[in-house]
Scaffold this motif. Structure first.
Motif, PDB file in Angstrom:
ATOM      1  N   VAL A   1      -3.041 -10.082  31.450  1.00  0.00           N
ATOM      2  CA  VAL A   1      -3.691  -9.632  32.681  1.00  0.00           C
ATOM      3  C   VAL A   1      -5.150 -10.062  32.642  1.00  0.00           C
ATOM      4  CG1 VAL A   1      -4.398  -7.623  34.028  1.00  0.00           C
ATOM      5  CG2 VAL A   1      -2.110  -7.701  33.020  1.00  0.00           C
ATOM      6  N   ASP A   2      -5.543 -10.915  33.587  1.00  0.00           N
ATOM      7  CA  ASP A   2      -6.919 -11.417  33.662  1.00  0.00           C
ATOM      8  C   ASP A   2      -7.396 -11.963  32.320  1.00  0.00           C
ATOM      9  OD1 ASP A   2      -7.199 -10.932  36.365  1.00  0.00           O
ATOM     10  OD2 ASP A   2      -8.033  -8.935  36.087  1.00  0.00           O
ATOM     11  N   GLY A   3      -6.527 -12.747  31.675  1.00  0.00           N
ATOM     12  CA  GLY A   3      -6.906 -13.408  30.435  1.00  0.00           C
ATOM     13  C   GLY A   3      -6.774 -12.569  29.180  1.00  0.00           C
ATOM     14  N   ARG A   4      -6.386 -11.311  29.321  1.00  0.00           N
ATOM     15  CA  ARG A   4      -6.241 -10.419  28.171  1.00  0.00           C
ATOM     16  C   ARG A   4      -4.764 -10.139  27.920  1.00  0.00           C
ATOM     17  NH1 ARG A   4      -8.429  -4.146  27.998  1.00  0.00           N
ATOM     18  NH2 ARG A   4      -7.654  -3.614  25.910  1.00  0.00           N
ATOM     19  N   VAL A   5      -4.303 -10.356  26.704  1.00  0.00           N
ATOM     20  CA  VAL A   5      -2.907 -10.074  26.363  1.00  0.00           C
ATOM     21  C   VAL A   5      -2.724  -8.564  26.300  1.00  0.00           C
ATOM     22  CG1 VAL A   5      -1.085 -10.324  24.640  1.00  0.00           C
ATOM     23  CG2 VAL A   5      -2.630 -12.247  25.117  1.00  0.00           C
ATOM     24  N   VAL A   6      -1.901  -8.033  27.207  1.00  0.00           N
ATOM     25  CA  VAL A   6      -1.676  -6.585  27.252  1.00  0.00           C
ATOM     26  C   VAL A   6      -0.354  -6.197  26.609  1.00  0.00           C
ATOM     27  CG1 VAL A   6      -3.150  -6.186  29.266  1.00  0.00           C
ATOM     28  CG2 VAL A   6      -0.750  -6.813  29.612  1.00  0.00           C
ATOM     29  N   LEU A   7       0.591  -7.133  26.571  1.00  0.00           N
ATOM     30  CA  LEU A   7       1.860  -6.909  25.867  1.00  0.00           C
ATOM     31  C   LEU A   7       2.185  -8.179  25.081  1.00  0.00           C
ATOM     32  CD1 LEU A   7       4.140  -5.139  28.538  1.00  0.00           C
ATOM     33  CD2 LEU A   7       3.139  -4.108  26.488  1.00  0.00           C
ATOM     34  N   PRO A   8       1.998  -8.161  23.760  1.00  0.00           N
ATOM     35  CA  PRO A   8       2.292  -9.362  22.961  1.00  0.00           C
ATOM     36  C   PRO A   8       3.760  -9.762  23.021  1.00  0.00           C
ATOM     37  CG  PRO A   8       0.942  -7.826  21.715  1.00  0.00           C
ATOM     38  CD  PRO A   8       1.403  -7.094  22.942  1.00  0.00           C
ATOM     39  N   GLU A   9       4.651  -8.777  23.191  1.00  0.00           N
ATOM     40  CA  GLU A   9       6.076  -9.105  23.272  1.00  0.00           C
ATOM     41  C   GLU A   9       6.797  -8.061  24.117  1.00  0.00           C
ATOM     42  OE1 GLU A   9       8.831 -10.804  19.968  1.00  0.00           O
ATOM     43  OE2 GLU A   9       9.203  -8.634  20.005  1.00  0.00           O
ATOM     44  N   LEU A  10       7.245  -8.471  25.294  1.00  0.00           N
ATOM     45  CA  LEU A  10       8.081  -7.640  26.152  1.00  0.00           C
ATOM     46  C   LEU A  10       9.497  -8.184  26.059  1.00  0.00           C
ATOM     47  CD1 LEU A  10       8.661  -5.564  28.398  1.00  0.00           C
ATOM     48  CD2 LEU A  10       7.941  -7.309  30.054  1.00  0.00           C
ATOM     49  N   VAL A  11      10.411  -7.370  25.539  1.00  0.00           N
ATOM     50  CA  VAL A  11      11.817  -7.757  25.415  1.00  0.00           C
ATOM     51  C   VAL A  11      12.577  -7.080  26.548  1.00  0.00           C
ATOM     52  CG1 VAL A  11      13.834  -7.811  23.902  1.00  0.00           C
ATOM     53  CG2 VAL A  11      11.523  -7.887  22.914  1.00  0.00           C
ATOM     54  N   CYS A  12      13.250  -7.870  27.388  1.00  0.00           N
ATOM     55  CA  CYS A  12      13.776  -7.314  28.631  1.00  0.00           C
ATOM     56  C   CYS A  12      14.782  -8.278  29.262  1.00  0.00           C
ATOM     57  CB  CYS A  12      12.621  -7.090  29.616  1.00  0.00           C
ATOM     58  SG  CYS A  12      11.671  -8.602  29.928  1.00  0.00           S
TER      59      CYS A  12
ATOM     60  N   TRP B   1       7.841   1.588  28.059  1.00  0.00           N
ATOM     61  CA  TRP B   1       6.972   0.988  29.062  1.00  0.00           C
ATOM     62  C   TRP B   1       7.723   0.842  30.378  1.00  0.00           C
ATOM     63  CZ3 TRP B   1       6.354  -4.039  31.461  1.00  0.00           C
ATOM     64  CH2 TRP B   1       5.126  -4.151  32.161  1.00  0.00           C
ATOM     65  N   ARG B   2       7.155   1.375  31.444  1.00  0.00           N
ATOM     66  CA  ARG B   2       7.834   1.372  32.744  1.00  0.00           C
ATOM     67  C   ARG B   2       7.061   0.580  33.798  1.00  0.00           C
ATOM     68  NH1 ARG B   2      11.313   2.125  29.989  1.00  0.00           N
ATOM     69  NH2 ARG B   2      12.762   3.880  29.827  1.00  0.00           N
ATOM     70  N   GLY B   3       6.045  -0.179  33.343  1.00  0.00           N
ATOM     71  CA  GLY B   3       5.344  -1.015  34.291  1.00  0.00           C
ATOM     72  C   GLY B   3       3.923  -0.558  34.532  1.00  0.00           C
ATOM     73  N   ALA B   4       3.263  -1.219  35.490  1.00  0.00           N
ATOM     74  CA  ALA B   4       1.863  -0.933  35.775  1.00  0.00           C
ATOM     75  C   ALA B   4       1.576  -1.196  37.246  1.00  0.00           C
ATOM     76  CB  ALA B   4       0.954  -1.792  34.900  1.00  0.00           C
ATOM     77  N   ILE B   5       0.555  -0.520  37.767  1.00  0.00           N
ATOM     78  CA  ILE B   5       0.033  -0.769  39.106  1.00  0.00           C
ATOM     79  C   ILE B   5      -1.357  -1.370  38.934  1.00  0.00           C
ATOM     80  CG2 ILE B   5      -0.671   0.286  41.283  1.00  0.00           C
ATOM     81  CD1 ILE B   5       1.388   2.480  40.767  1.00  0.00           C
ATOM     82  N   LEU B   6      -1.566  -2.550  39.543  1.00  0.00           N
ATOM     83  CA  LEU B   6      -2.783  -3.310  39.288  1.00  0.00           C
ATOM     84  C   LEU B   6      -3.474  -3.679  40.594  1.00  0.00           C
ATOM     85  CD1 LEU B   6      -1.238  -5.738  36.666  1.00  0.00           C
ATOM     86  CD2 LEU B   6      -2.712  -3.786  36.165  1.00  0.00           C
ATOM     87  N   PRO B   7      -4.798  -3.829  40.585  1.00  0.00           N
ATOM     88  CA  PRO B   7      -5.504  -4.312  41.781  1.00  0.00           C
ATOM     89  C   PRO B   7      -4.993  -5.707  42.165  1.00  0.00           C
ATOM     90  CG  PRO B   7      -7.052  -3.470  40.147  1.00  0.00           C
ATOM     91  CD  PRO B   7      -5.723  -3.542  39.465  1.00  0.00           C
ATOM     92  N   ASN B   8      -4.957  -5.983  43.462  1.00  0.00           N
ATOM     93  CA  ASN B   8      -4.397  -7.273  43.871  1.00  0.00           C
ATOM     94  C   ASN B   8      -5.336  -8.455  43.632  1.00  0.00           C
ATOM     95  OD1 ASN B   8      -6.242  -7.147  45.966  1.00  0.00           O
ATOM     96  ND2 ASN B   8      -4.695  -7.167  47.597  1.00  0.00           N
ATOM     97  N   LYS B   9      -6.504  -8.206  43.058  1.00  0.00           N
ATOM     98  CA  LYS B   9      -7.371  -9.302  42.620  1.00  0.00           C
ATOM     99  C   LYS B   9      -6.992  -9.776  41.212  1.00  0.00           C
ATOM    100  CE  LYS B   9     -10.934  -6.176  40.824  1.00  0.00           C
ATOM    101  NZ  LYS B   9     -12.343  -5.735  40.922  1.00  0.00           N
ATOM    102  N   THR B  10      -6.036  -9.088  40.596  1.00  0.00           N
ATOM    103  CA  THR B  10      -5.632  -9.384  39.225  1.00  0.00           C
ATOM    104  C   THR B  10      -4.811 -10.669  39.167  1.00  0.00           C
ATOM    105  OG1 THR B  10      -5.526  -7.011  38.771  1.00  0.00           O
ATOM    106  CG2 THR B  10      -4.410  -8.467  37.215  1.00  0.00           C
ATOM    107  N   ARG B  11      -5.003 -11.429  38.099  1.00  0.00           N
ATOM    108  CA  ARG B  11      -4.156 -12.580  37.808  1.00  0.00           C
ATOM    109  C   ARG B  11      -3.243 -12.199  36.639  1.00  0.00           C
ATOM    110  NH1 ARG B  11      -4.397 -17.627  39.657  1.00  0.00           N
ATOM    111  NH2 ARG B  11      -3.265 -19.261  38.567  1.00  0.00           N
ATOM    112  N   ILE B  12      -1.948 -12.285  36.859  1.00  0.00           N
ATOM    113  CA  ILE B  12      -0.952 -11.874  35.864  1.00  0.00           C
ATOM    114  C   ILE B  12      -0.233 -13.114  35.360  1.00  0.00           C
ATOM    115  CG2 ILE B  12       1.061 -10.421  35.440  1.00  0.00           C
ATOM    116  CD1 ILE B  12       0.181  -8.859  38.022  1.00  0.00           C
ATOM    117  N   SER B  13      -0.163 -13.254  34.045  1.00  0.00           N
ATOM    118  CA  SER B  13       0.468 -14.439  33.457  1.00  0.00           C
ATOM    119  C   SER B  13       1.536 -14.028  32.447  1.00  0.00           C
ATOM    120  CB  SER B  13      -0.579 -15.323  32.766  1.00  0.00           C
ATOM    121  OG  SER B  13      -1.584 -15.731  33.683  1.00  0.00           O
TER     122      SER B  13
END
Length: 257
Positions: A134-145, A188-200
């Protein structure tokens, strides 16, 4: 003041084609290239295709949909009478699309808009493993899904809601980041983020755990990475009867049983 020039588009279904034939005899219509707004006959899927077609040709017009499909969440009631009066009193809603920038394992690049959501989905029986940034910061190193999606407020009541994601008010300037059948982190059930956010997202072990990316109805297979952000250069305008405004319908979905 001159009345707006209307263009008519219709789904290929029998019901929509019959409705279009009826409207052709009641009103004056113009080619899309010379129109001020579009009247679309069909369901939500046809509405999304019409919006994408406008984005593809870089000619974005206000659009008033009438439901000849199934759910019709993005549509108004089908009524052929007094259409010009309805358009005069219609409430305009602005929808900002997402932009999905995807890179495949082979190095191909795709940039595709999405009005409802961008979803990443596993292609095999193996679970997907994704790094979430999120915005260049790794918030989840590994999401298995099984997958994960990013939804706009307009799309928050579609696939996002089925995946237990939150309903977002249309004017909330938020995005929903929602996992699909997450295995780890289990809580983890997800997140609500500002729409200016870049998600990768970066696909981990892509050779064994292939993942596809879908922007609304457009799929890119065997992806290596995906970046998603709001495209503020291409705002879309949907027109609604005042009693069927999209923002009110989204709010009332929170009380549906």
């Amino acid at each position: 003041m001159n009345e707006p020039r209307m263009a008519l588009v219709a789904s290929p279904t029998d019901g929509a084609q019959e409705a279009a034939e009826r409207l052709h005899g009641l009103y004056e219509w113009h080619p899309i290239e010379r129109a001020d707004l579009i009247v679309a006959l069909g369901g939500d899927g046809f509405m999304l295709r019409t919006l994408h077609n406008m984005l593809d040709v870089h000619r974005v017009l206000p659009i008033f949909g009438m439901n000849l499909g199934t759910v019709g969440f993005l549509m108004n009631e089908w009524k052929p009478e007094l259409l010009e009066l309805r358009l005069l009193h219609a409430k305009a809603m602005t929808v900002l699309p997402l932009r999905m920038d995807a890179v495949t394992v082979s190095g191909e690049r795709f940039s595709i808009p999405a009005i409802n959501e961008v979803s990443l989905l596993r292609e095999t029986r193996e679970t997907a493993k994704l790094e979430v940034t999120v915005d260049g910061r790794v918030v989840l190193p590994e999401l298995v899904c099984d997958g994960v999606l990013v939804a706009t407020p307009a799309g928050s009541t579609a696939y996002n809601l089925s995946a237990q994601g939150p309903i977002l008010p249309l004017d909330s300037s938020l995005l929903a980041l929602t996992p699909i059948s997450p295995f780890r982190p289990r809580r983890w059930r997800g997140a609500i983020l500002p729409n200016k956010t870049r998600i990768s997202f970066r696909v981990l072990d892509s050779a064994k755990r292939a993942v596809s990316a879908v922007a609304d109805q457009r799929e890119v297979r065997d992806i290596e990475s995906v970046s998603i952000s709001i495209d503020r250069t291409s705002p879309l305008t949907l027109l609604f009867d005042p009693e069927h405004a999209l923002d009110d319908r989204i709010t009332m979905e929170q009380f549906a049983t």
